[in-house]
Design an enzyme around this catalytic site. Structure first.
Site, PDB file in Angstrom:
ATOM      1  N   HIS A 499      -9.654  -0.750 -14.267  1.00 17.89           N
ATOM      2  CA  HIS A 499      -8.416  -1.544 -14.324  1.00 17.89           C
ATOM      3  C   HIS A 499      -7.357  -0.977 -13.386  1.00 17.89           C
ATOM      4  CE1 HIS A 499      -5.209  -3.885 -16.518  1.00 17.89           C
ATOM      5  NE2 HIS A 499      -4.480  -2.910 -15.988  1.00 17.89           N
ATOM      6  N   GLU A 500      -7.062   0.299 -13.545  1.00 17.32           N
ATOM      7  CA  GLU A 500      -5.994   0.888 -12.743  1.00 17.32           C
ATOM      8  C   GLU A 500      -6.345   0.912 -11.259  1.00 17.32           C
ATOM      9  OE1 GLU A 500      -3.095   1.224 -13.817  1.00 17.32           O
ATOM     10  OE2 GLU A 500      -3.629   0.883 -15.899  1.00 17.32           O
ATOM     11  N   HIS A 503      -5.410  -2.322  -9.647  1.00 11.73           N
ATOM     12  CA  HIS A 503      -4.035  -2.277  -9.137  1.00 11.73           C
ATOM     13  C   HIS A 503      -4.016  -1.547  -7.793  1.00 11.73           C
ATOM     14  CE1 HIS A 503      -1.882  -3.931 -12.511  1.00 11.73           C
ATOM     15  NE2 HIS A 503      -2.235  -2.978 -13.348  1.00 11.73           N
ATOM     16  N   HIS A 506      -5.074  -3.690  -4.982  1.00  6.62           N
ATOM     17  CA  HIS A 506      -4.008  -4.651  -4.687  1.00  6.62           C
ATOM     18  C   HIS A 506      -2.967  -4.004  -3.766  1.00  6.62           C
ATOM     19  CE1 HIS A 506      -1.263  -7.976  -6.640  1.00  6.62           C
ATOM     20  NE2 HIS A 506      -1.548  -8.229  -5.382  1.00  6.62           N
TER      21      HIS A 506
END
Length: 711
Positions: A499-500, A503, A506
């Site tokens: 998940h992290e 980011h 992104h």
């Protein structure tokens, strides 16, 4: 240039961007000896942590604000007619010293703080709010922006520059630029008070978490925990000068990881109570008065800005657009989620009865007996899984490997760059053509001086205008093993790593000209889309087989165990979705309070709100209680916690496109990078999603993923 936040945010930190002040510093300049006065000479302009002292932050922040305000005043006072170049472009080039100091200060106060930094944090917060207001409520500056906005159709600009005009105009209007001078004075006061209270809340919670851990005097009370977990608890106790005892530190959520394993019910209850009451002990760290004041202040602020409530004001530039859209979204999920949670509660109660338990399931029983039900139903328990999830293998052979397979990027660890804490690691990232892409810092282990949860942010923002490449970091709170022991993760921890790093991707793939629009500088209900989308690859067969290797034997995870994990994927999803819906609904309820209401009593308000929304299941507490809900009081998710569920709808729908088009491969990854990950805030979010998916987001893939409906 964008709004600055001197505070840690969970899951992602919004930080400032901008550009360097021109000219050299004189010897008498108070900033000249400060490490933030000029860009770092290290690779990618990454901070030189060896040269940064705690005493550098306050003067750097103060001087940075002073410099930026002078730059802004020069722009506003320009006698020439307003143009894109002499106004917006110059604003993008303002305040780099403040940006450098703020980026590192946010990291340190979130991940490696101390009483001195906390003191600075509380002192600087109202000054930072006043600084932001001095920019966004500057009438002369807004007139220039308004003039450019009115003539934007006639300007011969590229699409990103056109979007920057719209971005600034909306930002200023939302911040109160159209208010009367008298109302601006009131707004400035409210903003300063809000910033002070938010900083106070963050420090109260950090101290409450640190002091709230459960101290155990007898090893027998830890029955059920692995020897590695018991050793880690002894190590934590020793670090806190509790020789001969064991300490279970608190995570930021209501439920605690150890509750899944502790067989001693009394210990489970004590641990749950420690978590539930951490900020409600009528001491200096009791946050109830702080949050009640924050809620009232935000309602007053919304009224002043012309909105019925804070949520309506906050959501105007989000993908959802309005609280009504969020509530409609929740209404589609609550009945099915709570019905599934009640079915799960029945199964858990049956397990308790089967074991001759004479009690009704309580919140502190849920995870322990749910694990037993899962083991019985799917022949799967956490102790079978964890040996295959060693942290470094998950990182390099899982998270990094997946990124390579999808996007062609590669990683090389850097040992020559200074870090802010000895457990932090640094990797250089290279693009598919071997060009340098950026740096990635990872800080995975829990510490007493680290905020709970997990998050990502930038130390350096990507910007073609500034010639900068991204420097990204991930922070998590995994249990640090005892000396010489492997760091074994739960599958939930594995998912958090993916998940992290979603980011992180992104941020790394940002390809914007202007720093304000770069990378993850997007709305809350879009920013969690790339991160949650990246979670899907944790169980992809090609990826899983590459990283899930037994730490002792070196054997790959057996297919029979993989099948069990996948079959159990929808297990306990009624509980998990209900606790999230409860937290998100609490956030929305607090921020739909109208102005003029008396100060709320948080516990009474919380109970009434959950009851009204049919989310008051006694066995399923909210993922966060109001009094320790850091996302909304100390972070950047006020009226925005719904974003995790909203973007789950986006990510599950986007993943279904991958399933329909060949799954994990370079072509599909490149398409997602080109159409989502690299676009930053350069277009309406709904259009970005439609262009990728071919239609507006659909909730059905999310319902299937959660096991609410059968495909």
């Amino acid at each position: 240039m964008r709004q600055l936040l001197i505070m840690p945010l969970m899951a992602i930190i919004a930080v400032t961007s901008s550009c360097e002040r021109n000219g050299s510093k004189s010897e008498n300049d108070p900033s000249s000896a400060n490490p933030f006065a000029d860009t770092s000479k290290l690779a990618y302009q990454t901070p030189d942590f060896d040269k940064i002292k705690d005493s550098d932050f306050e003067p750097a922040l103060e001087e940075g604000m002073k410099i930026q305000l002078a730059e802004i005043e020069k722009i506003a006072d320009n006698s020439a007619a307003a143009t894109f170049e002499n106004t917006l472009l110059e604003m993008e080039k303002s305040g780099q010293m403040l940006s450098r100091a703020n980026n590192v200060f946010n990291l340190m106060t979130g991940a490696n703080t101390n009483p001195g930094l906390q003191k600075i944090q509380e002192a600087i917060a109202p000054k930072q709010a006043a600084h932001d207001d001095a920019i966004y409520l500057n009438s002369k500056l807004f007139k220039r922006i308004e003039s450019i906005y009115a003539s934007r159709a006639s300007l011969k600009l590229d699409a990103e520059s056109q979007w920057l005009i719209t971005y600034y105009y909306r930002k200023f209007v939302q911040a109160g630029a159209k208010l009367s001078d008298a109302d601006k004075i009131l707004l400035k006061k409210l903003n300063e008070e809000e910033a002070s209270l938010s900083a106070k809340f963050s420090n109260q919670l950090l101290d409450a978490n640190k002091k709230g851990g459960l101290v155990i005097s007898k090893k027998a009370e830890l029955a059920g925990l692995s020897e590695g977990d018991i050793d880690a608890a002894a190590q934590d106790a020793k670090a806190n000068k509790l020789e001969g005892k064991w300490l279970i530190p608190l995570q930021n959520t209501t439920q605690q990881p150890a509750l899944q394993s502790l067989s001693n019910r009394a210990t489970r209850q004590k641990l749950f109570d420690a978590s539930w009451n951490r900020t409600e002990r009528s001491d200096a760290n009791d946050t109830r008065s702080t949050v009640a004041q924050l809620a009232k202040l935000r309602a007053d602020k919304a009224k002043l800005l012309g909105f019925p409530d804070y949520a309506a004001w906050k959501l105007q530039d989000r993908m959802a657009k309005s609280p009504a859209a969020v509530e409609e979204f929740f209404a589609k999920l609550v009945p099915a989620a709570t019905a599934k949670a009640r079915m799960e509660a029945t199964a858990i109660q049956q397990q308790i009865d089967l074991e001759k338990g004479t009690f009704k399931v309580q919140p502190y029983d849920w995870d322990y007996y749910a694990e037993k039900v899962r083991k019985q139903k799917y022949d799967l328990d956490e102790s079978q899984i964890k040996p295959y999830f060693e942290l470094d293998k998950v990182l390099q052979n899982g998270v990094f490997y997946a990124a390579g397979q999808l996007y062609g990027i590669t990683f090389k660890e850097r040992h020559d760059l200074p870090v802010y804490q000895k457990d932090v690691r640094v990797f250089e990232v290279f693009d598919k053509d071997k060009a340098k892409l950026g740096l990635f810092y990872c800080d995975y282990f829990k510490r007493d001086n680290k905020n709970g949860g997990a998050w990502m942010s930038n130390l350096v923002d990507q910007s073609a205008l500034m010639g900068t490449k991204p420097v990204i970091y991930n922070v998590c709170n995994f249990t640090k093993p005892a000396e010489g022991q492997p760091a074994l993760l739960s599958f939930s921890d594995v998912t958090t790593m993916f998940h992290e790093f979603g980011h992180g991707l992104h941020g790394l793939f940002a390809s914007q000209h202007y720093p304000s629009l770069s990378g993850t500088n997007v709305a809350r209900d879009f920013v969690e889309f790339p991160s949650q989308f990246n979670e899907h690859w944790a169980l992809d067969p090609k990826i899983l087989n590459n990283y899930a290797v037994h730490y002792k034997t070196g054997q790959k995870i057996p297919q029979v165990l993989v099948d069990k994990i996948k079959k159990a994927a929808t297990f306990n999803q009624g509980y998990k979705l209900t606790e999230l819906l409860a937290a998100a609904s609490l956030d929305m309820a607090w921020h739909k309070l109208p102005a003029g209401d008396a100060l709320q009593k948080p516990d009474e308000f919380e109970n009434a709100a959950l009851q009204k929304l049919a989310l008051d299941l006694p066995e399923v507490p909210s993922r966060y209680r109001t009094s320790y809900f850091s996302h909304i009081w100390g972070g950047g998710y006020a009226a925005g916690y719904y974003a995790y569920l909203w973007t789950e709808m986006l990510d599950d729908d986007a993943y279904s496109w991958f399933e329909e088009n060949g799954g994990l491969n370079r072509a599909n990854g490149q398409r997602f990078r080109d159409m989502i990950l690299s676009r930053g805030n350069t277009e309406e979010y709904g259009k970005l999603f439609r262009d990728f998916r071919g239609h507006d987001p659909r909730i059905e893939p999310m319902e299937v993923s959660r096991g609410l409906i059968v495909k």
